[in-house]
Scaffold this motif. Structure first.
Motif, mmCIF file in Angstrom:
data_model
loop_
_atom_site.group_PDB
_atom_site.id
_atom_site.type_symbol
_atom_site.label_atom_id
_atom_site.label_comp_id
_atom_site.label_asym_id
_atom_site.label_seq_id
_atom_site.Cartn_x
_atom_site.Cartn_y
_atom_site.Cartn_z
ATOM 1 N N ARG A 162 -9.939 6.574 -11.441
ATOM 2 C CA ARG A 162 -9.065 6.012 -10.411
ATOM 3 C C ARG A 162 -9.341 6.664 -9.058
ATOM 4 N N TYR A 163 -9.063 5.910 -8.009
ATOM 5 C CA TYR A 163 -9.108 6.453 -6.649
ATOM 6 C C TYR A 163 -8.029 5.757 -5.838
ATOM 7 N N ASP A 164 -7.834 6.184 -4.614
ATOM 8 C CA ASP A 164 -6.726 5.675 -3.803
ATOM 9 C C ASP A 164 -7.056 4.301 -3.230
ATOM 10 N N LEU A 165 -6.599 3.269 -3.927
ATOM 11 C CA LEU A 165 -6.781 1.901 -3.454
ATOM 12 C C LEU A 165 -5.728 1.504 -2.432
ATOM 13 N N GLU A 166 -4.500 1.908 -2.692
ATOM 14 C CA GLU A 166 -3.379 1.344 -1.945
ATOM 15 C C GLU A 166 -3.393 1.727 -0.470
ATOM 16 N N SER A 167 -3.983 2.851 -0.120
ATOM 17 C CA SER A 167 -4.060 3.206 1.296
ATOM 18 C C SER A 167 -4.984 2.250 2.062
ATOM 19 N N MET A 168 -5.818 1.510 1.326
ATOM 20 C CA MET A 168 -6.749 0.574 1.941
ATOM 21 C C MET A 168 -6.139 -0.820 2.114
ATOM 22 N N PHE A 169 -4.993 -1.051 1.471
ATOM 23 C CA PHE A 169 -4.401 -2.392 1.470
ATOM 24 C C PHE A 169 -4.043 -2.927 2.864
ATOM 25 N N PRO A 170 -3.434 -2.132 3.741
ATOM 26 C CA PRO A 170 -3.034 -2.701 5.042
ATOM 27 C C PRO A 170 -4.209 -3.275 5.833
#
Length: 331
Positions: free
Chosen positions: A270-278
C-alpha cells in the motif's frame, strides 16, 4: 463526448458500417437500443450472440489510441482478465476505417460481457469488494504491460493536457480553463513517477462500465476508450467518485473501505493514494469541461428540443466543474 451533430441516431450508417462484419439481418431491430456519447454503440446479434458495434468519425478520434486500446484488451484477455473481447472484421482487422456518405468512420465490434452493470444492481459487500479487486488486478497487469511498439502506445496525461491547450486556442475567453491547464501541468510535474504508482489506466472505471457476473462472482470491464497513462490514483478516485452516487451517505466510509480493501488485495504494498485524489479530481473536472465545451461549440437554428435540453444540462455540469479552476490544489 462527440460533437452534438454526431449524436443523432442513424441506422442506415450503422448498417453500412456493420457490413464489415457478420451479423444476423433480423437482429437489426436491436439498433433501437443504441447509445451515443464518446462513440456511437449499436447492439446486434451474430449467430444469436449479442455483439456491440462501436464507431466514431475519424476527426473525433486518434487512430494510434484506438489501435493501442485494442492491443491492451488482447493483453488483458491473454492474462485472463475480465475485459470485453474484440471481434475481427471480414478482412481480419479489429479496427476498420470505412468511408460512408456521412463521412469516414473508425469502427470495431465487441462481444457482450456477461453479467449486469454495477450501476443497475444492489451493491452488497461482496460485490463492492470484487469491484475493488477488479481495478486492483487491472493495475497490477498494467504494471507489466509493454506495448508492441513504444511509439504507438496510448497517450499520456501530458498529451491530454496538450490537447486541452490546443482546444482552448479556439476559445480565447476561457482564460480560467487555460490557467487550470498550466496549474495542473506544473503540479503534476512535481509528482514522483514509478512502476508502482503510474501506468496505463482505464480512466472511466465507473459502475456503468463494470459488469458483475453472479455465477462466477467476478467483474468484467468495458469501454477502455478513455484509457491513458496516468497515476493509478486517478482510476481509484474516479471509481470512488462515481460509487458515492450509489451509496447512502451514512454507509459511505464503510463501503469505500470495502472497495479499497479489494483493490489493495490485488496490488500488493500500500501507499498513500488519497492525498493524490484532489488533483486527480481537478484533472477529471477540467478534462470533462473541455470535452463538453468542444461538443457544444457549434450551434444551429431550430435545434430539436432534446438538443436544447442537453445543452442546458451540459452547461450546468460545466459550471460545477469550473468552480475550482485556478484555486490552490489541496492535498
Amino acid at each position: 463526448m462527440l460533437t452534438l451533430k454526431h449524436l443523432f441516431q442513424n441506422n442506415d450508417l450503422a448498417e453500412m458500417i456493420l457490413k464489415n462484419w457478420s451479423y444476423d439481418p433480423e437482429s437489426l431491430d436491436m439498433f433501437q437500443y443504441y447509445r451515443i456519447s464518446s462513440n456511437a454503440v449499436y447492439p446486434f446479434r451474430d449467430q444469436g450472440e449479442v455483439r456491440l458495434l462501436r464507431f466514431a468519425p475519424v476527426e473525433e478520434k486518434n487512430q494510434i489510441n484506438l489501435s493501442a486500446e485494442l492491443e491492451f484488451l488482447r493483453y488483458l484477455r491473454t492474462n485472463y482478465y475480465g475485459a470485453m473481447e474484440v471481434v475481427p472484421s471480414h478482412s481480419g482487422t479489429e479496427l476498420v476505417e470505412t468511408r460512408t456518405p456521412w463521412g469516414t468512420y473508425y469502427a470495431s465490434v465487441f462481444k457482450r460481457v456477461p453479467g449486469s452493470q454495477l450501476g443497475s444492481i444492489q451493491l452488497n459487500d461482496s460485490i463492492l469488494y470484487s469491484y475493488g479487486q477488479a481495478l486492483g488486478e487491472l493495475h497490477q497487469l498494467s504494471r507489466i504491460f509493454k506495448p508492441e511498439q513504444e511509439e504507438k502506445r496510448r497517450w499520456t496525461y501530458t498529451d491530454v493536457l496538450d490537447w486541452m491547450q490546443k482546444i482552448l486556442e479556439d476559445f480565447p475567453a476561457e482564460t480560467a480553463a487555460l490557467n487550470e491547464v498550466e496549474l495542473l501541468r506544473t503540479y503534476f510535474a512535481a509528482w514522483p513517477i514509478n512502476k508502482q504508482n503510474f501506468g496505463l489506466i482505464h480512466y472511466d472505471f465507473e459502475p456503468d462500465n463494470v459488469f458483475y457476473d453472479e455465477k462466477k462472482q467476478s467483474c468484467y470491464a468495458i469501454d477502455f476508450d478513455d484509457s491513458m497513462y496516468h497515476w493509478y490514483a486517478m482510476d481509484v478516485e474516479q471509481s470512488l467518485d462515481s460509487l458515492r452516487e450509489e451509496i447512502e451517505p451514512e454507509q459511505w466510509e464503510q463501503k469505500k473501505q470495502l472497495f479499497l480493501n479489494g483493490y489493495w488485495s490485488e496490488t500488493g504494498e500500500r501507499y498513500d493514494l488519497e492525498s493524490m485524489f484532489p488533483a486527480c479530481r481537478r484533472f477529471a473536472n477540467l478534462y470533462g469541461y473541455l470535452r463538453m465545451l468542444r461538443s457544444v461549440a457549434e450551434q444551429w437554428s431550430h435545434e430539436p428540443e432534446w438538443m436544447s435540453g442537453l445543452r442546458a444540462r451540459l452547461s450546468r455540469k460545466m459550471t460545477e466543474q469550473a468552480e475550482q479552476f485556478g484555486k490552490v490544489v489541496n492535498s
